[in-house]
Each structure stands twice: as C-alpha cells, then as structure tokens.
Design a protein around this motif. Structure first.
Motif, PDB file in Angstrom:
ATOM      1  N   GLU A  28       0.837  -1.193   0.000  1.00 30.82           N
ATOM      2  CA  GLU A  28       0.000   0.000   0.000  1.00 30.82           C
ATOM      3  C   GLU A  28       0.874   1.246   0.000  1.00 30.82           C
ATOM      4  O   GLU A  28       1.933   1.286   0.612  1.00 30.82           O
ATOM      5  CB  GLU A  28      -0.897  -0.003   1.234  1.00 30.82           C
ATOM      6  CG  GLU A  28      -1.807  -1.224   1.305  1.00 30.82           C
ATOM      7  CD  GLU A  28      -2.384  -1.415   2.712  1.00 30.82           C
ATOM      8  OE1 GLU A  28      -1.677  -1.091   3.681  1.00 30.82           O
ATOM      9  OE2 GLU A  28      -3.510  -1.889   2.821  1.00 30.82           O
ATOM     10  N   ARG A  59      -1.801   1.230   6.297  1.00 34.27           N
ATOM     11  CA  ARG A  59      -3.154   1.126   6.834  1.00 34.27           C
ATOM     12  C   ARG A  59      -3.131   0.861   8.335  1.00 34.27           C
ATOM     13  O   ARG A  59      -3.958   1.368   9.077  1.00 34.27           O
ATOM     14  CB  ARG A  59      -3.909   0.008   6.108  1.00 34.27           C
ATOM     15  CG  ARG A  59      -5.293  -0.295   6.683  1.00 34.27           C
ATOM     16  CD  ARG A  59      -6.022  -1.301   5.791  1.00 34.27           C
ATOM     17  NE  ARG A  59      -5.256  -2.515   5.628  1.00 34.27           N
ATOM     18  CZ  ARG A  59      -5.310  -3.555   6.479  1.00 34.27           C
ATOM     19  NH1 ARG A  59      -6.068  -3.489   7.554  1.00 34.27           N
ATOM     20  NH2 ARG A  59      -4.599  -4.644   6.260  1.00 34.27           N
ATOM     21  N   GLN A  77      -6.932   3.380  12.225  1.00 29.86           N
ATOM     22  CA  GLN A  77      -6.161   3.045  11.036  1.00 29.86           C
ATOM     23  C   GLN A  77      -5.504   4.307  10.481  1.00 29.86           C
ATOM     24  O   GLN A  77      -5.174   5.208  11.250  1.00 29.86           O
ATOM     25  CB  GLN A  77      -7.049   2.325  10.031  1.00 29.86           C
ATOM     26  CG  GLN A  77      -7.564   0.992  10.572  1.00 29.86           C
ATOM     27  CD  GLN A  77      -8.148   0.080   9.497  1.00 29.86           C
ATOM     28  OE1 GLN A  77      -8.171   0.387   8.317  1.00 29.86           O
ATOM     29  NE2 GLN A  77      -8.634  -1.079   9.930  1.00 29.86           N
TER      30      GLN A  77
END
Length: 467
Positions: free
Chosen positions: A9, A13, A320
């Motif tokens: 990512e 996250r 998150q």
C-alpha cells in the motif's frame, strides 16, 4: 520468508494492531539503513558537541566517551528491537504485558512527551539550518521542517524506510565531506587538539548522554521491526539495528566533538558553518533534510503511543490510517509551541532534557528486558494485549509499577545535572552513574519479585481443566 499477501500500500493502513505473518516483509539488513541514515543529522552532532562545550572535555576524551556510551547503550536498545519480529506489535503496546493494561499508561504517556521533546529539538535545529541555507525566518523554517515530517508520518512505515535508505548514502557522503573539509581543506584552530581539561564528571556525563541517545530509541525501536518476518530471528534483528544505530550515531557525534573542541565558545551550528566554509550550504541542506526523516520517526512513534493510550480508554476503537494522520497533526501543533519558545536557549534546555529522560527510561527498560528475555522468553498472549482488563496480564501489575518508581528513586542520589546534583554524586566528584545504578538494582529486583508470579501463571495455564 513469507511474502506479503497483497500489493504494497502507498499509505500504511495499520497502526497499533498486530501485523499478521502473511503481511510481514523486509530483511534484517534493512534495519541497518533505517538507523544509520536517520541518525546522521544535526541533533546527533549537537549531542557529540556537548562533550567539549558543556562538559569541557578535551577532544580525545570526548571521542572515547562518545564511542563507549554508544557501544554500551546500543546493547540495551537493540535487545528491544529483537522483540519486533516475534511480537508483531509496537513496543508501547507490548508494555501492557509488563505493567498491565492501565498500569502501562504511566510509561506510555512519558514516552509521548519524550518523543515530542525530541521532535521539538529536531525542529529547532532543522529550522535553524534551513534558515541558514535559504534565508527564510527561523520560525517559518521550523514550521516547514515540521510539516514535511507530518507528511511522512501520515504515509507511514514504508516511506520512512525508503527515505532513510537514501539518507544512508546522501547524508553519509555529506558527513565524510564535512570531516575532510574541516581537517584537510580549511583546517582547525591550533588549540583544537589540546589534551588538558579532563574530568571524570565530564567524561561520565558524556558517556551517559551517548548511552541515552541509544536507550532513548528503546521505546520505539521494535516499531520498525514489527513488520519483519517472524523467522528473521532475534540475533539478526539485534545486529542489524545495533550496527546501524551505533555507526550512524558515533560518526556525527565525533564530528560534534571536533567542532566543539575547535570552537568551544561558538554555538555548534555556527562553529560547523565556520569550519565547513565552502561547502556549508550543501552540508546544512542535507542535514536539514535528514532531520525531517528522523522527526518523522519520532512523530510516527509518538502517534502510535498516543493511539495506544486512546485504545486503552476505548478498546473497541480500531484506529487506522486516518486516525494516525489526525493524531500526528494534533501532536505537531502541540509541539510547535515549545519548539518556537526554546529556539533561543536550545543547548541548555536540551542537556537538561536528556538528563531527566535517562532517569525515567532506565527502570522501564530494565523491567521490559528482564520480563521478555528472562521470565517469559518472548512468549506472550497477543490477544490479551488488546483487552481492556488486560486479560492474563491484568489492569495493573503492581510489581512492575513498584519497581519502576523504585528505579527512579534509587537514581536520584546519583544524578549530576545543572539543575540538581544528588548527595552520592557529590561524594564521587559529581560523576553521574545514576543509570548504571538503576539497571543494577531494578533488573535483579524485578526478576526476584516477578518470577514466582510468572511461574504460577505458567503452571495454571498448563494444568488440565477438571469437569
């Protein structure tokens, strides 16, 4: 080695939640660059310069004390780093296993203040360096340095690793250029290499500051190993972190020792500017950029620790990326105030900050390492760490809490700072050995008091249930 389960990512996250095995990635050698690159910056140089400016040592004694302090302190720090691959959670979350779910808040809150203090210190130096290079007013430069660090914190773990890998080469090269320019091109004043002025008080103060530089990373060092595959191994994680952090700290600190010995009456940044005349702009620009990366690490881990506090209060909260961004921005705003206020009297404030920090960190690191390596041997119930009542670890572990406060109290007589000197330190010529006393007392004390409880808990879990 287990590959990540999905494409990496761009923005991290996860925050404080456990990193599953199938999301682990990286190699132990990555730990070398994250700690080598992040330590080559102005604050490290300033820390080394304390030896020959504030503590008045000759260059040779300052150099020896800096090396010894880093080599010794890094052992404690890297033992914490080795916990990351095994546990897969941030260091401050794991503290719940020693102090209890609520008892850990005592330490976590102190750690948040500690890293905000480092953030403010770095922001001041980075702002001064940026102002020197660009002519932008110092206060605005401080804000710019801070904003860059906030952006990196929001993106998260991967970006920090990548930036520090680049800095290992770029900042490392700038450091070499600075040494060569000072000694080989511009030269140093005749009195630089003098050998008088040695005192044991100054030597031990320098050694303690250098050791603390390493120990101060202990509350967050495993935050950068928790994504490592579990089979990375404790030894590989230890040496990757140890070698990078020691080498990355010793070299810029030695530059600080040299600058302080050459121009002891100048502010360290002014002295560095004078001695590197001809390459000052490039060197300052690179070191200022390095500060943004290191400050991102400070803010990142301060943010994780703050989230840990919040999750303690609201266990159902699942923070998150958005939560990390919001908390990072709030902490940045709060830190701006002391950064702007302390800019004019930085060196004295920083030296006192380090002395206080060492006193409150030593008992925690003693409890954590004894618990992990000697009592539980790395075996913890990860699910229990996220339970409000602490699960098998409870809300409060009064043994750990008692040892923590005892560790602070036992150090006080041996403290020797500009603000306070204990009677024991006075008796031995104001030599500060408080952190050595703290480790020597609390490690065996916690082991003796806690071993029966850990043994009983192990037996109870192993015993078969009776219908």
């Amino acid at each position: 080695m287990t590959a990540p389960s999905s494409k990496p990512e761009s923005v991290e996250r996860r925050t404080i939640d456990h990193v599953p095995v199938d999301e682990r990635h990286g190699r132990a050698r990555d730990l070398f660059t994250v700690w080598f690159g992040s330590n080559i910056m102005l604050l490290t140089i300033i820390t080394g310069a304390l030896s020959t400016t504030v503590f008045g040592l000759p260059w040779w004694a300052g150099a020896v004390a800096v090396v010894l302090g880093n080599v010794i302190g890094a052992v404690v720090m890297a033992l914490h780093a080795a916990q990351g691959p095994q546990m897969g959670v941030p260091q401050m979350l794991q503290t719940r296993a020693q102090f209890g779910s609520y008892g850990s808040l005592l330490v976590v809150v102190l750690v948040v203040f500690m890293y905000l203090g480092f953030f403010a210190s770095n922001a001041v130096l980075g702002g001064q360096a940026l102002s020197h290079v660009t002519g932008i007013p110092t206060n605005w430069s401080i804000v710019i340095i801070g904003l860059i660090s906030v952006a990196a914190t929001i993106v998260g773990y991967r970006l920090i690793h990548r930036v520090t890998a680049v800095l290992s080469v770029v900042a490392g090269g700038a450091l070499v250029v600075a040494f060569v320019w000072i000694v080989g091109v511009n030269g140093v004043p005749a009195g630089t290499w003098h050998t008088d002025g040695f005192t044991w008080a100054g030597f031990m103060a320098t050694l303690s500051v250098a050791a603390l530089w390493q120990i101060a990373y202990a509350p967050y060092v495993s935050d950068y190993t928790r994504y490592m595959p579990k089979d990375t191994g404790q030894r590989a994680a230890f040496w990757g972190t140890y070698s990078g952090c020691v080498l990355g700290s010793v070299l810029p600190m030695l530059l600080g020792v040299l600058v302080g010995a050459a121009l002891p009456n100048d502010e360290t940044l002014d002295g560095l500017s004078t001695l590197t005349h001809g390459v000052t702009t490039g060197v300052f620009a690179i070191f200022a950029i390095g500060i943004t990366a290191t400050n991102a690490m400070n803010l990142y881990c301060g943010t994780l620790s703050t989230i840990t506090i919040g999750q303690n209060i609201v266990p159902r909260w699942n923070p998150q990326a958005g939560s990390r961004a919001a908390v990072a921005i709030v902490l940045f705003v709060l830190t701006l105030i002391p950064a702007l206020i302390s800019a004019d009297d930085f060196l004295a404030n920083y030296a006192n900050f380090l002395a206080l920090l060492l006193c409150v960190l030593i008992p925690w690191t003693a409890v954590n390492l004894v618990d992990y390596y000697l009592l539980r041997h790395g075996h913890y119930d990860i699910d229990a760490l996220f339970e409000r009542d602490g699960g098998i670890y409870g809300r409060f572990n009064w043994v750990a809490i008692g040892c923590y406060f005892a560790g602070i109290l036992v150090q006080i007589p041996f403290l020797s700072t500009t603000l306070f000197t204990g009677f024991a330190a006075e008796a031995i010529g104001k030599v500060d050995i408080s952190w050595i006393v703290g480790l020597a007392v609390i490690c065996p004390l916690y082991y003796v008091l806690m071993r029966p409880r850990v043994s009983a808990a192990t037996v109870n879990r192993a015993a078969p249930s009776v219908a």
